[in-house]
Design a protein around this motif. Structure first.
Motif, mmCIF file in Angstrom:
data_model
loop_
_atom_site.group_PDB
_atom_site.id
_atom_site.type_symbol
_atom_site.label_atom_id
_atom_site.label_comp_id
_atom_site.label_asym_id
_atom_site.label_seq_id
_atom_site.Cartn_x
_atom_site.Cartn_y
_atom_site.Cartn_z
ATOM 1 N N LYS B 18 0.824 -1.222 0.000
ATOM 2 C CA LYS B 18 0.000 0.000 0.000
ATOM 3 C C LYS B 18 0.850 1.260 0.000
ATOM 4 C CE LYS B 18 -2.405 -0.315 3.725
ATOM 5 N NZ LYS B 18 -2.252 -1.623 4.341
ATOM 6 N N LEU B 21 2.571 1.865 -3.222
ATOM 7 C CA LEU B 21 1.610 2.371 -4.203
ATOM 8 C C LEU B 21 1.312 3.847 -3.950
ATOM 9 C CD1 LEU B 21 -0.326 1.827 -6.571
ATOM 10 C CD2 LEU B 21 -2.066 1.194 -4.909
ATOM 11 N N ARG B 24 4.040 6.009 -5.030
ATOM 12 C CA ARG B 24 4.045 6.060 -6.490
ATOM 13 C C ARG B 24 3.011 7.077 -7.004
ATOM 14 N NH1 ARG B 24 6.704 3.279 -9.848
ATOM 15 N NH2 ARG B 24 7.427 1.698 -8.412
ATOM 16 N N VAL B 126 -4.865 -3.580 -2.556
ATOM 17 C CA VAL B 126 -3.575 -4.115 -2.992
ATOM 18 C C VAL B 126 -3.440 -5.527 -2.420
ATOM 19 C CG1 VAL B 126 -1.099 -3.708 -3.117
ATOM 20 C CG2 VAL B 126 -2.656 -1.771 -2.851
ATOM 21 N N ILE B 155 -5.199 -4.414 -7.182
ATOM 22 C CA ILE B 155 -3.818 -4.405 -7.674
ATOM 23 C C ILE B 155 -3.169 -5.697 -7.191
ATOM 24 C CG2 ILE B 155 -1.623 -3.143 -7.731
ATOM 25 C CD1 ILE B 155 -4.123 -1.531 -8.710
ATOM 26 N N ASN B 157 -0.104 -7.257 -6.659
ATOM 27 C CA ASN B 157 1.256 -6.720 -6.573
ATOM 28 C C ASN B 157 2.286 -7.829 -6.351
ATOM 29 O OD1 ASN B 157 3.109 -4.607 -6.526
ATOM 30 N ND2 ASN B 157 2.997 -4.406 -4.293
ATOM 31 N N ALA B 189 4.234 -2.252 -7.183
ATOM 32 C CA ALA B 189 3.069 -1.345 -7.243
ATOM 33 C C ALA B 189 3.083 -0.404 -8.442
ATOM 34 C CB ALA B 189 2.942 -0.563 -5.933
ATOM 35 N N GLN B 190 3.712 -0.866 -9.527
ATOM 36 C CA GLN B 190 3.783 -0.022 -10.714
ATOM 37 C C GLN B 190 2.490 -0.152 -11.531
ATOM 38 O OE1 GLN B 190 7.648 -0.533 -12.149
ATOM 39 N NE2 GLN B 190 7.764 1.590 -12.843
#
Lengths: 345, 323
Positions: B18, B21, B24, B126, B155, B157, B189-190
């Protein structure tokens, strides 16, 4: 007042338009200067005699969240999301009183005779006085603060009830319990009742002598604004389509009695109430921007500000009762001068 | 100035990514400014953003509904942030690893000031590709499953740490819980920020646009009772709306906290427009949507995500709503 020209602010006052939300308004104890705090960080000071205006960014990049008159005759106290309590002195200069790291100061109240300042900072109430600083812990975040009339006690609203602290002595709080989240608190002027506004759209209250509960439900919105008007007093409250006034007469106060409702008809909710300090008059601001002034005895109302310019977010009379300050979420500010109206009528 | 500020809720089990992310989202050059409500300070490596710490205070509402809980601290913080509106474009709420997403989501439906000033855009969950299967089986499996069940966007991940076969098994496990949220695979986390923000997952009109093929899923009905599962139903006969609404109230009351999310698009008898609704636990919202096109096949579709759901009873109940 019936001969006054409406809206009052337009005829007997002044108004300004800013970009940012008005967070709070206050007038110093001397009724000399007014202050408006804005969401963009500005605090604007108005000299009520000369009309002179000054602005300052008291919280740097942050924003004020609460504003109150200072303990002394002049000056203000402002709490911000930068964790700072700032004193604005009689010259309009700002200085830091206290800083709480990483927290917001969301509530501030002061008491002149007792020389006390109380702050709401997350779950703590901070009491500042001649004897220094005390940090009072609560089970959940502070929803509101109110000093008892003589300043001997401090009421702190939170989830699950109200904590009453003696201000002059150490020791634990007396808790007035009631299930739910209490988001506003007020002491009756005789010090005999503590009333709260609740998350669930009701008022709760306690008669302090015997702990008797009072419950007034049916508000369509949270009654966040509470004030006491007249003698014997009515408790005026926001959160409905009219000013809801509960009579505090006799032994049982408002219990079993219907409230007085003044100023209904527009369909908009009342967001702020402000009792006049000396006469039986209460001002109310609505979500549509309307502001009315109501006489509780005759039940007549006059318009202080027409609808528009956003939801009313600040409303307060000067301690001498001469000026009414109005602020809105969309940056409107107005000051009504009762003396100017008397001069005309 | 009366537009509501979008809020994205970020959930995910401890260690799922998390914070990575969040960092990011905050550093990508998308030109947007965010206010971020975090559960722990210090993890975010960003200075030039509005970052506020939350206290995770869960309050019960006194409205007679025991499962109607809200986050008192969020009401307070969102109110404070909205005084500064104009300084940021959106709000992101990070929840703790073990947090139940329901009180967070319900805050956006239960509090009048939050409702007026903000809108829940989407719940983003996530999931750790390497550990989620294990996690779902351990003592906190319930929380992990609820976080997946609540999601509008998932997501997946740390895909670099799992084999393709493991990823396929993980996706299948996720789909069993939540058959509808898009799954984005990611390493560290891209994920493109567009996939996370401005989803309008709770916007009734957007549900119609975003889900043109609302129910085209594999119906792999595992009767997996301890964890959340999703079920969907479809009818090609018009629905009696009043009967449907009272049935939905019954369903949400009976299932109670077990019901996480519900969504539906209905063909209502006597109306030439779609009826759209969504629910978070017992809070249901519905509205009239866009009209059916000439000659378009009118069908009613309904989705439930929750624990302890009885698909046969739900199917029978839905069928009893046929006009």
């Amino acid at each position: 007042m019936a001969t006054l020209r409406e809206p009052l602010v337009e005829h007997f006052g002044k108004s300004w338009q800013a970009e940012a939300t008005v967070v709070a308004a206050a007038v110093d104890r001397a009724s000399r200067r007014a202050a408006f705090a804005f969401g963009d960080g500005q605090i604007r000071l108005h000299d009520l005699e000369s009309g002179e205006i000054a602005s300052l960014a008291a919280h740097g990049d942050g924003a004020p969240l609460c504003l109150a008159q200072d303990v002394g005759r002049e000056g203000f106290l402002s709490g911000g999301d930068d964790g700072r309590l700032v004193r604005i002195d009689a010259k309009g200069e700002a200085s830091e009183v206290l800083k709480v790291q990483g927290k917001w100061i969301e509530h501030v109240a002061s008491h002149a005779e007792a020389g006390l300042v109380a702050l709401g900072v997350a779950k703590q109430a901070i009491l500042l006085g001649p004897k220094g600083e005390r940090r009072l812990d609560h089970p959940s975040s502070v929803g509101g603060l109110a000093f008892a009339p003589q300043g001997k006690r401090l009421a702190v609203a939170h989830y699950g009830g109200v904590s009453l602290w003696w201000t002059a002595s150490e020791g634990s709080a007396k808790v007035l319990p009631w299930k739910g989240s209490h988001v506003a608190v007020s002491y009756s002027p005789d010090g005999k009742h503590v009333m709260t506004g609740m998350q669930d759209g009701e008022l709760h209250g306690w008669r302090l002598a015997d702990g008797q509960d009072m419950r007034m439900s049916g508000y369509p919105a949270k009654p966040l604004s509470l004030d006491w008007v007249g003698k014997p007093p009515y408790l005026a409250s926001s959160g409905s389509e009219a000013i809801i006034l509960w009579p505090f007469t006799g032994k049982d106060g408002p219990m079993g009695k219907p409230p007085l409702e003044i100023g209904q008809g527009g369909g908009a909710l009342v967001t702020m109430v402000a009792a006049h300090p000396t006469i039986s008059v209460v001002a109310a601001g609505f979500e549509n921007g309307l502001v009315i002034v109501a006489d509780v005895v005759s039940r007549r109302t006059i318009t202080a500000k027409n609808p528009g310019e956003g939801r009313i977010s600040a409303l307060i009379w000067s301690p001498d009762g001469r000026f009414l300050l109005i602020g809105s979420e969309e940056g409107y500010t107005g000051i009504f001068d009762q003396k100017a109206s008397v001069a005309v009528t | 100035m009366s537009t509501q500020m979008p809020v994205t809720v970020l959930t995910g089990y401890l260690g799922a990514g998390k914070t990575t992310l969040l960092n990011r989202i905050l550093t990508e050059p998308h030109g947007k400014k965010f206010a971020v409500i975090v559960n722990e300070f210090g993890e975010i490596g960003i200075d030039n953003q509005l970052v506020v710490g939350a206290d995770e205070e869960i309050f019960e509402m006194n409205n007679g509904c025991v499962c109607c809980t809200v986050r008192g601290d969020l009401i307070r913080i969102l109110g404070g942030l909205m005084k500064r509106k104009g300084k940021f474009d959106a709000i992101i709420v990070e929840t703790t690893g073990l947090a139940d997403p329901a009180p967070v989501a319900q805050t956006f439906f239960a509090d009048e000031d939050v409702k007026r000033q903000t809108k829940l855009d989407a719940v983003v969950t996530v999931v750790d590709a390497k550990h989620v299967i294990e996690r779902l089986a351990d003592k906190h499996g319930h929380e992990a499953a609820d976080q997946i069940g609540f999601a509008d966007v998932i997501i997946l991940n740390k895909t670099d740490l799992a084999s393709e076969a493991e990823l396929a098994a993980v996706e299948k496990a996720i789909r069993r819980i939540n058959a509808f949220a898009p799954i984005h695979r990611a390493e560290r986390a891209q994920v493109p920020v567009d996939a996370l923000l401005d989803r309008g997952a709770f916007d009734l009109q957007r549900i119609l646009k975003a889900n043109p093929h609302f129910l085209e899923i594999d119906d792999d009905h595992h009767h997996h009772h301890e964890h959340a599962t999703s079920f969907s139903f479809q009818l090609d006969k018009p629905i009696n709306l009043e009967r449907f609404q009272s049935w939905m109230q019954q369903v949400s009351t009976i299932i109670g906290t077990g019901l996480l999310r519900s969504k539906g698009i209905l063909d209502v008898a006597g109306s030439d427009k779609r009826y759209v609704f969504h629910g978070v636990r017992m809070q249901l919202q519905g509205d009239v949507g866009k009209p059916w096109a000439q000659g378009e096949q009118r069908i009613s579709q309904l989705v439930f995500i929750g624990r302890g759901l009885d698909p046969e009873a739900l199917k029978a109940g839905f069928e009893a709503c046929i006009a």
